[in-house]
Design a protein around this motif. Structure first.
Motif, PDB file in Angstrom:
ATOM      1  N   LYS A 232       0.824  -1.208   0.000  1.00  0.00           N
ATOM      2  CA  LYS A 232       0.000   0.000   0.000  1.00  0.00           C
ATOM      3  C   LYS A 232       0.858   1.257   0.000  1.00  0.00           C
ATOM      4  O   LYS A 232       0.510   2.276  -0.611  1.00  0.00           O
ATOM      5  CB  LYS A 232      -0.931   0.002   1.217  1.00  0.00           C
ATOM      6  CG  LYS A 232      -2.098  -0.957   1.101  1.00  0.00           C
ATOM      7  CD  LYS A 232      -3.050  -0.560  -0.017  1.00  0.00           C
ATOM      8  CE  LYS A 232      -4.242  -1.510  -0.073  1.00  0.00           C
ATOM      9  NZ  LYS A 232      -5.092  -1.246  -1.258  1.00  0.00           N
ATOM     10  N   LYS A 236       0.710   4.021  -2.963  1.00  0.00           N
ATOM     11  CA  LYS A 236       0.480   5.444  -2.676  1.00  0.00           C
ATOM     12  C   LYS A 236       1.567   6.295  -3.311  1.00  0.00           C
ATOM     13  O   LYS A 236       1.290   7.373  -3.862  1.00  0.00           O
ATOM     14  CB  LYS A 236       0.444   5.661  -1.161  1.00  0.00           C
ATOM     15  CG  LYS A 236       0.123   7.097  -0.757  1.00  0.00           C
ATOM     16  CD  LYS A 236       0.012   7.209   0.761  1.00  0.00           C
ATOM     17  CE  LYS A 236      -0.372   8.623   1.191  1.00  0.00           C
ATOM     18  NZ  LYS A 236      -0.539   8.721   2.664  1.00  0.00           N
ATOM     19  N   ALA A 314      -7.893   7.271  -4.953  1.00  0.00           N
ATOM     20  CA  ALA A 314      -7.350   6.837  -3.669  1.00  0.00           C
ATOM     21  C   ALA A 314      -8.344   5.963  -2.923  1.00  0.00           C
ATOM     22  O   ALA A 314      -7.972   4.934  -2.326  1.00  0.00           O
ATOM     23  CB  ALA A 314      -6.965   8.058  -2.830  1.00  0.00           C
ATOM     24  N   LYS A 315      -9.611   6.328  -2.961  1.00  0.00           N
ATOM     25  CA  LYS A 315     -10.646   5.527  -2.295  1.00  0.00           C
ATOM     26  C   LYS A 315     -10.784   4.171  -2.962  1.00  0.00           C
ATOM     27  O   LYS A 315     -10.895   3.141  -2.281  1.00  0.00           O
ATOM     28  CB  LYS A 315     -11.971   6.280  -2.328  1.00  0.00           C
ATOM     29  CG  LYS A 315     -13.096   5.567  -1.596  1.00  0.00           C
ATOM     30  CD  LYS A 315     -14.367   6.394  -1.604  1.00  0.00           C
ATOM     31  CE  LYS A 315     -15.500   5.660  -0.859  1.00  0.00           C
ATOM     32  NZ  LYS A 315     -16.762   6.461  -0.874  1.00  0.00           N
ATOM     33  N   LYS A 318      -7.987   2.024  -1.892  1.00  0.00           N
ATOM     34  CA  LYS A 318      -7.828   1.978  -0.426  1.00  0.00           C
ATOM     35  C   LYS A 318      -6.502   2.615   0.024  1.00  0.00           C
ATOM     36  O   LYS A 318      -5.774   2.077   0.856  1.00  0.00           O
ATOM     37  CB  LYS A 318      -7.937   0.531   0.073  1.00  0.00           C
ATOM     38  CG  LYS A 318      -9.304  -0.104  -0.204  1.00  0.00           C
ATOM     39  CD  LYS A 318      -9.367  -1.534   0.313  1.00  0.00           C
ATOM     40  CE  LYS A 318     -10.767  -2.115   0.217  1.00  0.00           C
ATOM     41  NZ  LYS A 318     -11.336  -2.112  -1.147  1.00  0.00           N
ATOM     42  N   ILE A 319      -6.209   3.770  -0.561  1.00  0.00           N
ATOM     43  CA  ILE A 319      -5.011   4.537  -0.211  1.00  0.00           C
ATOM     44  C   ILE A 319      -5.428   5.639   0.759  1.00  0.00           C
ATOM     45  O   ILE A 319      -6.258   6.495   0.423  1.00  0.00           O
ATOM     46  CB  ILE A 319      -4.355   5.130  -1.471  1.00  0.00           C
ATOM     47  CG1 ILE A 319      -3.873   4.002  -2.386  1.00  0.00           C
ATOM     48  CG2 ILE A 319      -3.211   6.063  -1.107  1.00  0.00           C
ATOM     49  CD1 ILE A 319      -3.400   4.461  -3.750  1.00  0.00           C
ATOM     50  N   ASN A 320      -4.853   5.617   1.937  1.00  0.00           N
ATOM     51  CA  ASN A 320      -5.268   6.546   2.992  1.00  0.00           C
ATOM     52  C   ASN A 320      -4.514   7.875   2.922  1.00  0.00           C
ATOM     53  O   ASN A 320      -3.386   7.937   2.437  1.00  0.00           O
ATOM     54  CB  ASN A 320      -5.034   5.916   4.372  1.00  0.00           C
ATOM     55  CG  ASN A 320      -5.868   4.662   4.584  1.00  0.00           C
ATOM     56  OD1 ASN A 320      -7.011   4.580   4.118  1.00  0.00           O
ATOM     57  ND2 ASN A 320      -5.305   3.692   5.281  1.00  0.00           N
ATOM     58  N   ASP A 321      -5.170   8.908   3.441  1.00  0.00           N
ATOM     59  CA  ASP A 321      -4.554  10.235   3.646  1.00  0.00           C
ATOM     60  C   ASP A 321      -3.971  10.817   2.361  1.00  0.00           C
ATOM     61  O   ASP A 321      -2.947  11.516   2.391  1.00  0.00           O
ATOM     62  CB  ASP A 321      -3.450  10.150   4.712  1.00  0.00           C
ATOM     63  CG  ASP A 321      -3.965   9.611   6.046  1.00  0.00           C
ATOM     64  OD1 ASP A 321      -5.075  10.003   6.434  1.00  0.00           O
ATOM     65  OD2 ASP A 321      -3.248   8.804   6.672  1.00  0.00           O
TER      66      ASP A 321
END
Length: 395
Positions: A232, A236, A314-315, A318-321
Motif C-alpha cells: 500500500k 500510494k 485513492a478511495k 484503499k489509499i489513505n490520507d
C-alpha cells in the motif's frame, strides 16, 4: 530456438518494446525481424542478444535492489548539475544512430551509452555495457518551422527530474552538458550496480501495449496491475507521482514511462517493487504539443483533472490520507518553482525561444515563468484555491 529458420511474423511484445521509436533501427535491413535484436547494445535489464547456439545465465553475486538502490542512483547532485566536461563524440554520432551501437532502451529521443570519465572530465561513447547514457539535443527540433519545435527539452527534463527528486521520488543521477546550440542530457542507469544487472518491466509490456498504443493504457489499469506486486505504501507513492505529473503537465507520461524493477538480480526473481522514475518533463512549454495534463486517461480525461478525481482513485485503491499528498506536492510546486528558475545560469535563462513565424522571441526564463503562472492557476481552479496565494502571481 528449435527451427533452423525463424518464421515469426512479429516479435514477442517484450522484445518489440525494446526497439527504438524512430526510423534509425526500422530502416536497417535484417533477414528476419528477430535479428534486429542483434543490433541492440546495452539493453535494459539483463537482456543480451548474441549469435550463440547455447547460453547460460550469469553466476553473479545476488544483491537485493533496495540494499544498493541509493548507491546506484547517486542522486545527491546540486541543481543545476551542469558538467564542464569535454564531449569527445563525433557530430555524426551525436545526431544519428548507427549499426554499431544502438542502445536497447526504447523511446522517442536518440540516446546511446557513454563512458563518463570524472577524473579527466571527458565523455566518450561506450563500446560495451555502461552505467550512463546520453540524450543529445536534436538540431531539427531547434527549428521553429519544423513540426516539432522543442528547444531546451533536455534542460526541461533535468529540471523536472530534480523537482521530483526533491519531492522524495526516486530518480537517478542526471546532468546537462552545454553543446553548440543547446544542452545535452546525461543520466545514470537505475538497472545497473557495477556489472550487475537488474531486470525491470514496463507497464506497457505487462498490460499488452506496444509503442503505438502506449498512451491507450489508463491510470486505473496501471494501478490495478501495480497492486498485484506493490505494498500500500508503494501504491500510494505511485499515485503521488501520477499526481505530480498532472501538476507539472507531464503530457508525455505513458505506460512505457512507468515500470517495476525486480527486487534482486537472481535469475528466478519474481518479486517486484517500484522502479525509479525517468523521462520526466513538461509538454506545456511547447506550442504544438497536445495540451494535456497527462498522457494517459484518468476517468476518461487527460486534462482538467480535479482533486476529486484523485480522491476517488485513492478511495478505489484503499489509499489513505491522499489529500495530504495532494497538498504537499501542490504547495511545494507553488512555493519553490521560481527558486529553480533563479538557479539557472544566465545563458539558459536568457536563451531566446521563437514564439511566432515572424521571429518574435522570448527568453526561456519568460517561458518558464509564464508556465508557472498557468500551472498555479490550474492548481487554484482544479485542486484547491487555498493553496495558491491571492497576490499578483497571475499578472
Amino acid at each position: 530456438m528449435k527451427n533452423t529458420i525463424n518464421k515469426l511474423d512479429d516479435l514477442p511484445l517484450v522484445f518489440k518494446n525494446l526497439l527504438l521509436e524512430n526510423s534509425d533501427l526500422i530502416n536497417i535491413k535484417t533477414p528476419t525481424k528477430i535479428e534486429k535484436l542483434l543490433l541492440l547494445q546495452d539493453t535494459h535489464g539483463s537482456y543480451q542478444f548474441k549469435k550463440l547456439k547455447s547460453n547460460s545465465h550469469s553466476k553473479d553475486k545476488i544483491h537485493n535492489y533496495q540494499d544498493v538502490k541509493n548507491e546506484i542512483l547517486e542522486n545527491n547532485y546540486i541543481f543545476p548539475n551542469i558538467l564542464d566536461y569535454k564531449i569527445n563524440i563525433s557530430p555524426e554520432r551525436l545526431n544519428t544512430n548507427n549499426k554499431n551501437n544502438i542502445i536497447g532502451l526504447s523511446g522517442f529521443q536518440h540516446k546511446f551509452s557513454i563512458i563518463k570519465d570524472d577524473e579527466n572530465k571527458i565523455i566518450t561513447p561506450a563500446t560495451n555495457d555502461s552505467n550512463y547514457f546520453i540524450k543529445p539535443y536534436n538540431e531539427y527540433h531547434l527549428n521553429f518551422n519544423q513540426n516539432l519545435y522543442i528547444p531546451c527539452l533536455l534542460i526541461n527534463e533535468h529540471l523536472f527530474m530534480t523537482i521530483a527528486r526533491d519531492l522524495g521520488f526516486s530518480v537517478p543521477y542526471n546532468a546537462i552538458v552545454k553543446g553548440k546550440n543547446d544542452y545535452h542530457y546525461i543520466i545514470k542507469r537505475f538497472d545497473r550496480f557495477g556489472q550487475i544487472k537488474f531486470d525491470h518491466e514496463e507497464f506497457a509490456t505487462m498490460l499488452g501495449f506496444d509503442t503505438n498504443t502506449k498512451y491507450d493504457a489508463t491510470i486505473i489499469e496501471i494501478l490495478e496491475e501495480a497492486q498485484k506486486y506493490l505494498s500500500k505504501i508503494e501504491l500510494k507513492q505511485l499515485l503521488s507521482f501520477i499526481f505530480y505529473s498532472v501538476v507539472i503537465s507531464h503530457g508525455d507520461l505513458h505506460s512505457k514511462n512507468l515500470s517495476l524493477i525486480h527486487q534482486s538480480n537472481a535469475f528466478s526473481e519474481s518479486n517486484k517493487s517500484l522502479s525509479p522514475y525517468y523521462d520526466i518533463s513538461t509538454t506545456a512549454l511547447y506550442r504544438l504539443a497536445e495540451k494535456n495534463d497527462i498522457g494517459m486517461r484518468i476517468y476518461s480525461k487527460k486534462k482538467k483533472i480535479k482533486k476529486q478525481d484523485f480522491l476517488k482513485l485513492a478511495k478505489k485503491f484503499k489509499i489513505n490520507d491522499f489529500e495530504d499528498e495532494i497538498t504537499r506536492i501542490s504547495q511545494y510546486f507553488v512555493n519553490n518553482f521560481q527558486k529553480y528558475i533563479n538557479k539557472l545560469p544566465d545563458d539558459i535563462k536568457n536563451k531566446p525561444i521563437t514564439q511566432s513565424r515572424y521571429n518574435t522571441k522570448k527568453s526561456f526564463k519568460f517561458i518558464l515563468e509564464k508556465y508557472y503562472r498557468q500551472r498555479c492557476k490550474y492548481i487554484k481552479d482544479k485542486i484547491d484555491t487555498s493553496l495558491v496565494p491571492d497576490d499578483n502571481i497571475f499578472t
